[in-house]
Design an enzyme around this catalytic site. Structure first.
Site, PDB file in Angstrom:
ATOM      1  N   ASN A   1      -7.122   2.114 -12.217  1.00  0.00           N
ATOM      2  CA  ASN A   1      -6.075   1.203 -11.756  1.00  0.00           C
ATOM      3  C   ASN A   1      -4.717   1.764 -12.162  1.00  0.00           C
ATOM      4  O   ASN A   1      -4.621   2.526 -13.116  1.00  0.00           O
ATOM      5  CB  ASN A   1      -6.290  -0.169 -12.417  1.00  0.00           C
ATOM      6  CG  ASN A   1      -5.232  -1.185 -12.021  1.00  0.00           C
ATOM      7  OD1 ASN A   1      -4.893  -1.322 -10.841  1.00  0.00           O
ATOM      8  ND2 ASN A   1      -4.683  -1.901 -13.001  1.00  0.00           N
TER       9      ASN A   1
ATOM     10  N   GLY B   1       0.791  -1.229   0.000  1.00  0.00           N
ATOM     11  CA  GLY B   1       0.000   0.000   0.000  1.00  0.00           C
ATOM     12  C   GLY B   1       0.820   1.275   0.000  1.00  0.00           C
ATOM     13  O   GLY B   1       0.370   2.299   0.501  1.00  0.00           O
TER      14      GLY B   1
ATOM     15  N   HIS C   1      -0.849   0.415 -13.260  1.00  0.00           N
ATOM     16  CA  HIS C   1      -0.127  -0.784 -13.695  1.00  0.00           C
ATOM     17  C   HIS C   1       1.332  -0.415 -13.962  1.00  0.00           C
ATOM     18  O   HIS C   1       1.600   0.614 -14.582  1.00  0.00           O
ATOM     19  CB  HIS C   1      -0.782  -1.362 -14.963  1.00  0.00           C
ATOM     20  CG  HIS C   1      -0.172  -2.648 -15.378  1.00  0.00           C
ATOM     21  ND1 HIS C   1      -0.502  -3.856 -14.792  1.00  0.00           N
ATOM     22  CD2 HIS C   1       0.789  -2.933 -16.288  1.00  0.00           C
ATOM     23  CE1 HIS C   1       0.212  -4.822 -15.346  1.00  0.00           C
ATOM     24  NE2 HIS C   1       1.007  -4.287 -16.257  1.00  0.00           N
TER      25      HIS C   1
HETATM   26  C1  GRF Z   1       2.297  -1.051  -7.926  1.00  0.00           C
HETATM   27  O1  GRF Z   1       3.493  -1.286  -8.603  1.00  0.00           O
HETATM   28  C2  GRF Z   1       1.150  -0.988  -8.890  1.00  0.00           C
HETATM   29  O2  GRF Z   1       1.524  -0.541 -10.152  1.00  0.00           O
HETATM   30  C3  GRF Z   1       0.698  -2.415  -8.968  1.00  0.00           C
HETATM   31  O3  GRF Z   1       0.892  -2.925  -7.684  1.00  0.00           O
HETATM   32  C4  GRF Z   1       1.925  -2.217  -7.022  1.00  0.00           C
HETATM   33  C5  GRF Z   1       1.395  -1.789  -5.693  1.00  0.00           C
HETATM   34  O4  GRF Z   1       2.400  -1.339  -4.840  1.00  0.00           O
HETATM   35  N1  GRF Z   1      -0.654  -2.488  -9.473  1.00  0.00           N
HETATM   36  P1  GRF Z   1       2.065  -0.747  -3.420  1.00  0.00           P
HETATM   37  O5  GRF Z   1       1.283  -1.795  -2.637  1.00  0.00           O
HETATM   38  O6  GRF Z   1       1.247   0.493  -3.629  1.00  0.00           O
HETATM   39  O7  GRF Z   1       3.380  -0.450  -2.790  1.00  0.00           O
END
Ligand code: GRF
Length: 193
Positions: A103, A13, A105
């Protein structure tokens, strides 16, 4: 009234944290809820630190009931943000929040997206293919993985010596810089539901 954001996250997160930090100072919007399918996710601790309420759910609740929809409705959520959330979003939510679920990515979609393309796998594939650039994509969510209309992309250069850790670092820098600002821009354009 402030616009209200709900964030779905399944892991650390760190993006959720940056979004909560960004909007803590805002008069325009606030993070109203963190949702996770993972009771051990560190994002829950981060939510507590910001005094943002959180909700833990399982597959059955997500796909077979309208409980999450009711929760989002009751909290007057304007925008749903997926930040490290790996499940497909069910139709009841997609229909209720058209172009209001986004979202992030960690690649330049449509490259390196789709089912199974998440986390380190994305970066490993980018490195294996000797790409000279990669980046991040923020997009609207539809019924397929990593497939909705693209809202924002930022790129970085992949240098010869870059390894998995460096890729993760470069992606995270871009995500943390751009995601809160893109959310703010979207909310400005958006009427309340
Ligand atoms: C990020 O790299 C995002 O692009 C992907 O999941 C990861 C989440 O990272 N969908 P975090 O939990 O916010 O550190």
């Amino acid at each position: 009234m402030k616009k209200r954001i709900a964030i779905f996250a399944s892991g650390s997160g760190s993006n959720a944290q940056k979004i909560m930090e960004h909007f803590k100072k805002s008069n325009e919007a606030e993070v109203a809820l963190i949702l996770t399918n993972n009771p051990y996710a560190y994002v829950l601790q981060r939510a507590d630190n910001f005094e943002v309420p959180s909700h833990i759910f399982d597959k059955k609740e997500f796909y077979e009931t309208n409980k999450i929809l009711a929760l989002l409705n009751n909290l007057n959520i304007d925008l749903v943000v997926l930040a490290g959330f790996l499940w497909l979003v069910p139709l009841n939510l997609l229909k209720a929040y058209p172009n209001k679920i986004i979202n992030i990515h960690p690649s330049l979609l449509p490259k390196y997206g789709g089912k199974g393309m998440y986390g380190e796998r994305v970066h490993e594939a980018v490195l294996a293919n000797k790409e000279t650039e990669s980046g991040i994509t923020i997009h609207f969510v539809n019924e397929n993985f990593d497939d909705g209309e693209i809202i924002h992309q930022s790129k970085f250069r992949v240098d010869k010596g870059d390894d998995l850790e460096m890729m993760k670092f470069k992606v995270q820098q871009l995500e943390h810089t751009h995601f809160p600002k893109v959310i703010e821009g979207l909310l400005k354009k958006m009427k309340s539901i």
